[in-house]
Structures are given as structure tokens and as C-alpha cells.
Design an enzyme around this catalytic site. Structure first.
Site, PDB file in Angstrom:
ATOM      1  N   SER A 173       0.829  -1.361   0.082  1.00  0.00           N
ATOM      2  CA  SER A 173       0.006   0.012   0.187  1.00  0.00           C
ATOM      3  C   SER A 173       0.883   1.406  -0.055  1.00  0.00           C
ATOM      4  O   SER A 173       1.375   1.723  -0.989  1.00  0.00           O
ATOM      5  CB  SER A 173      -0.947  -0.053   1.190  1.00  0.00           C
ATOM      6  OG  SER A 173      -2.014   1.307   1.051  1.00  0.00           O
ATOM      7  N   THR A 174       0.742   2.161   1.081  1.00  0.00           N
ATOM      8  CA  THR A 174       1.739   3.275   1.054  1.00  0.00           C
ATOM      9  C   THR A 174       3.223   2.958   0.968  1.00  0.00           C
ATOM     10  O   THR A 174       3.790   2.157   1.611  1.00  0.00           O
ATOM     11  CB  THR A 174       1.490   3.864   2.347  1.00  0.00           C
ATOM     12  OG1 THR A 174       0.166   4.111   2.581  1.00  0.00           O
ATOM     13  CG2 THR A 174       1.941   5.203   2.414  1.00  0.00           C
ATOM     14  N   HIS A 200      -2.799  -1.268  -3.188  1.00  0.00           N
ATOM     15  CA  HIS A 200      -4.073  -0.410  -2.976  1.00  0.00           C
ATOM     16  C   HIS A 200      -3.862   0.970  -3.771  1.00  0.00           C
ATOM     17  O   HIS A 200      -3.023   1.716  -3.612  1.00  0.00           O
ATOM     18  CB  HIS A 200      -4.142   0.079  -1.696  1.00  0.00           C
ATOM     19  CG  HIS A 200      -4.240  -1.301  -0.664  1.00  0.00           C
ATOM     20  ND1 HIS A 200      -3.938  -0.942   0.766  1.00  0.00           N
ATOM     21  CD2 HIS A 200      -4.897  -2.421  -0.987  1.00  0.00           C
ATOM     22  CE1 HIS A 200      -3.960  -2.282   1.213  1.00  0.00           C
ATOM     23  NE2 HIS A 200      -4.967  -3.129   0.337  1.00  0.00           N
ATOM     24  N   MET A 290      -0.137   1.167   5.086  1.00  0.00           N
ATOM     25  CA  MET A 290      -0.843   1.113   6.393  1.00  0.00           C
ATOM     26  C   MET A 290      -1.834   0.129   6.658  1.00  0.00           C
ATOM     27  O   MET A 290      -2.288  -0.615   5.726  1.00  0.00           O
ATOM     28  CB  MET A 290      -1.625   2.632   6.295  1.00  0.00           C
ATOM     29  CG  MET A 290      -0.910   3.803   6.340  1.00  0.00           C
ATOM     30  SD  MET A 290      -1.992   5.202   6.371  1.00  0.00           S
ATOM     31  CE  MET A 290      -2.526   5.446   4.818  1.00  0.00           C
ATOM     32  N   ASP A 293      -4.274  -5.233   5.918  1.00  0.00           N
ATOM     33  CA  ASP A 293      -4.557  -5.986   4.821  1.00  0.00           C
ATOM     34  C   ASP A 293      -3.503  -7.104   4.515  1.00  0.00           C
ATOM     35  O   ASP A 293      -2.328  -6.615   4.619  1.00  0.00           O
ATOM     36  CB  ASP A 293      -4.846  -5.084   3.595  1.00  0.00           C
ATOM     37  CG  ASP A 293      -5.625  -5.895   2.558  1.00  0.00           C
ATOM     38  OD1 ASP A 293      -6.248  -6.738   2.862  1.00  0.00           O
ATOM     39  OD2 ASP A 293      -5.575  -5.425   1.385  1.00  0.00           O
TER      40      ASP A 293
END
Length: 350
Positions: A173-174, A200, A290, A293
Site C-alpha cells: 500500500s503506502t 492499493h 498502512m 490488509d
């Protein structure tokens, strides 16, 4: 505790005011605002923001050019604000690769009267990226990606038209776009495995990002559209706005169910379906991001006899996703990003 200090860079006075109001209401101090990259660079001489919220398309100096100069001077923690346009999405992907930590899609164009819809996302991402140490950004910015185009074998056809025995699953993600490019640059052709990636991203970005990964990977990387078979030595990126699932015959299918914990695609859903198709023959790789998941998916992978790699806190820009896996004792390896390609290749060839 000192307030988070932010700079807002956007060519619209309305957007600067609205974004500033969102931040101030959340207790985040807006110490400077600028209408373009030229003015923002001037203001960096007198202000030291913890986070910069940066528009992409601006007159005089766009966000990408500003980012290059700011990272050269800094680095700084930057979150991009992008409208859904072809040029905007291209610039945003490039910005993430050049050091921006995350991005927020404006809900209705460059001047989004409904930017309040994004208030929670803006505040949560600012608070998340401020936790990233600047030393990590310096290391991250230094990553280099070799050109691999000449080394590809007919766009990753080295595995032939054979269904994969094994699956390499990657969740991020991030900070993920740049981490994924570094990861894929360190790989060779896969002998037994297919790769599936859940990164994401909001609408309008995964198609371009798949092309960016394809440019550097030693095998073909495409955005999944559903119906593909998991061929050896191929990689499939989950598209934005859809869940990517796997059928028992190892084919891919897109699912339009509601988001899970606000996420669509959701790595947990992909992994849970993959376990039914590949059983113990899964290596789950959890990179920076973050939240948590992929945690439940990794639990299912371990229960089936598969293996899990978590990026270590030393290299992960955000240790949320890999940290959740580590805390639950699900990781077989906890490694810095540069060491993960070797584990993938050794596991693939075993």
C-alpha cells in the site's frame, strides 16, 4: 505534543482554502500555502513542513518538477493530490516513484467542490506519512531501477504456456509503487511460479502502474481483467475498484463485492481464494503499507503449509501491513526489501 505542520500546494485558491480547513479542523497546522511549484520552492526557504500536500497539474511548475527539486533539497514527506485525468495519473505514478509517499484522488476534477468527501482520507494519510523518518526517505529516494527491456524473453514467455505450480503473492500500500519496482528489478524469470500483486490504488492508476512494472520486470506484467490463467513467469496486478479472486482451476476472476475495511481490491480476499487453488504452494510477500490488509490471508497461507515474507521495519516506509504479520508470528522471513528477491527466486526454484 507539537502539531503536525503542513504545506498545501494547489493552483486553485478554493482548493487551498478547503484543504487547509480540513487539516485545521483535525488539529493539523497549515504553515504555508502556494499556488504552484515556483512559489512553493520559495516558501520552503522560510518554512519546514512535516508534510506537503501537492497538486499535480499547475502552471509555471507542475508537481513533478517541484517534487524533484524539493527532494533534492530535503527530502520532504509528500502526498500527491491528483485529478482523474490521463496526464494527472501519469504524473502521479511518476511522483510516487520519485519519492512521494502517497496520493489522494480528487473526487471530481482539479477543482473539486466536494473535496470534503476526502477529508478523512486526507487527514489519515497526513498522519500516517508523518511517521516516516526522513532518513528512510533518503534511502528510498536513492533506489535505482535498471532497464530490463532488453533482457526479456518475448515479454516474459520463458515459462511457456504452462500453468504455474506455485504462486508468489505480493501485497502493498503506502510506499508500495516504488518498493514494487525495486523488488521486480531484482528478480529473474520465474521457473515454476506466477505472480499476483495487490497494490492499493484508486481508479485510473493501476493500468498505468502495470505498464511501469512491465517496463522493469524480467517477465510480463499486466493489469488483470478476469479470465486469465496463471501462466508460469507472468505477473498480474489487481485492477482498481475490483477484488481479484482465484478459481480452483487457477484462473483469475474479478469481483464487484463491496470494499473490505474500505479496500477494493483487498489482499485478504485474493489470498483466501488463492489458498483454495494453490494450497501450500504459495509464497505471500507483504510490503510497506498502512493497516493490516493481507493479515488474514497470510494466516490462511500458513495454515495451508505455505510461506510468508514480511518486509522489515528497517526498509518499510510504513510498517503497518508487514508489522501486523510479524506481530502474529506468521512470517517465515522478516527481511529488508533488497533481500526479498533472493528468497522469491530460491523458493520458486525449490
Amino acid at each position: 505534543m507539537r502539531k503536525i505542520r503542513a504545506m498545501v500546494v494547489d493552483d486553485s485558491a478554493f482548493m487551498r482554502r478547503m484543504i487547509g480547513d480540513i487539516l485545521e479542523k483535525a488539529g493539523i497546522e497549515v504553515i504555508a500555502a502556494a499556488r504552484d511549484g515556483v512559489e512553493a520552492l520559495e516558501k520552503l526557504n522560510g518554512f519546514t513542513p512535516d508534510v506537503i500536500l501537492l497538486d499535480v497539474e499547475m502552471p509555471r511548475m507542475n508537481g513533478l518538477i517541484f517534487l524533484d527539486e524539493a527532494m533534492r533539497r530535503g527530502p520532504y514527506r509528500v502526498v500527491m493530490l491528483s485529478a482523474l485525468t490521463g496526464e494527472g495519473s501519469q504524473y502521479t505514478i511518476e511522483a510516487l516513484e520519485r519519492g512521494a509517499l502517497d496520493f489522494i484522488q480528487k473526487p471530481s476534477g482539479s477543482i473539486s467542490l466536494d473535496i470534503e468527501k476526502k477529508a478523512e482520507e486526507i487527514v489519515s494519510k497526513v498522519r500516517a506519512v508523518v511517521e516516516v523518518p526522513l532518513e528512510k526517505l533518503r534511502d528510498f529516494k536513492a533506489l535505482r531501477f535498471p532497464s530490463r527491456e532488453a533482457g526479456k524473453v518475448e515479454k516474459g514467455m520463458a515459462g511457456g504456456e504452462a500453468i504455474a505450480e506455485k504462486l508468489v503473492f505480493i501485497a502493498s500500500s503506502t510506499g508500495g509503487p516504488r518498493a514494487l519496482k525495486a523488488l521486480f528489478a531484482g528478480l529473474r524469470n520465474l521457473k515454476k511460479s506466477c505472480a499476483v500483486i495487490v497494490q492499493h490504488m484508486p481508479a485510473g492508476f493501476t493500468t498505468r502502474f502495470a505498464k511501469h512494472l512491465d517496463d522493469i520486470a524480467p517477465f510480463s506484467v499486466i493489469e488483470a481483467s478476469g479470465g486469465e490463467l496463471t501462466w508460469i513467469n507472468r505477473a498480474f496486478l489487481a485492477p482498481e475498484g475490483k477484488h481479484l479472486l482465484m478459481k480452483e482451476d487457477k484462473s483469475l476472476v474479478l469481483n464487484d463485492d463491496p470494499p473490505v475495511a474500505g479496500l477494493k481490491p483487498c489482499a485478504d480476499l485474493t489470498l483466501l481464494s488463492a489458498v483454495k487453488a494453490f494450497g501450500k504452494n504459495i509464497l505471500a510477500v507483504v510490503l510497506t503499507g498502512m493497516g493490516k490488509d493481507a493479515l488474514e490471508g497470510c494466516r490462511a497461507v500458513k495454515n495451508s503449509g505455505g510461506k510468508v515474507v514480511a518486509e522489515s521495519q528497517d526498509s518499510a516506509l510504513i510498517f503497518g501491513m508487514p508489522g501486523a504479520v510479524v506481530r502474529e508470528n506468521l512470517a517465515d522471513w522478516v527481511l529488508p526489501l533488497e533481500a526479498i528477491p533472493r528468497v522469491i527466486l530460491e523458493w520458486d526454484e525449490a
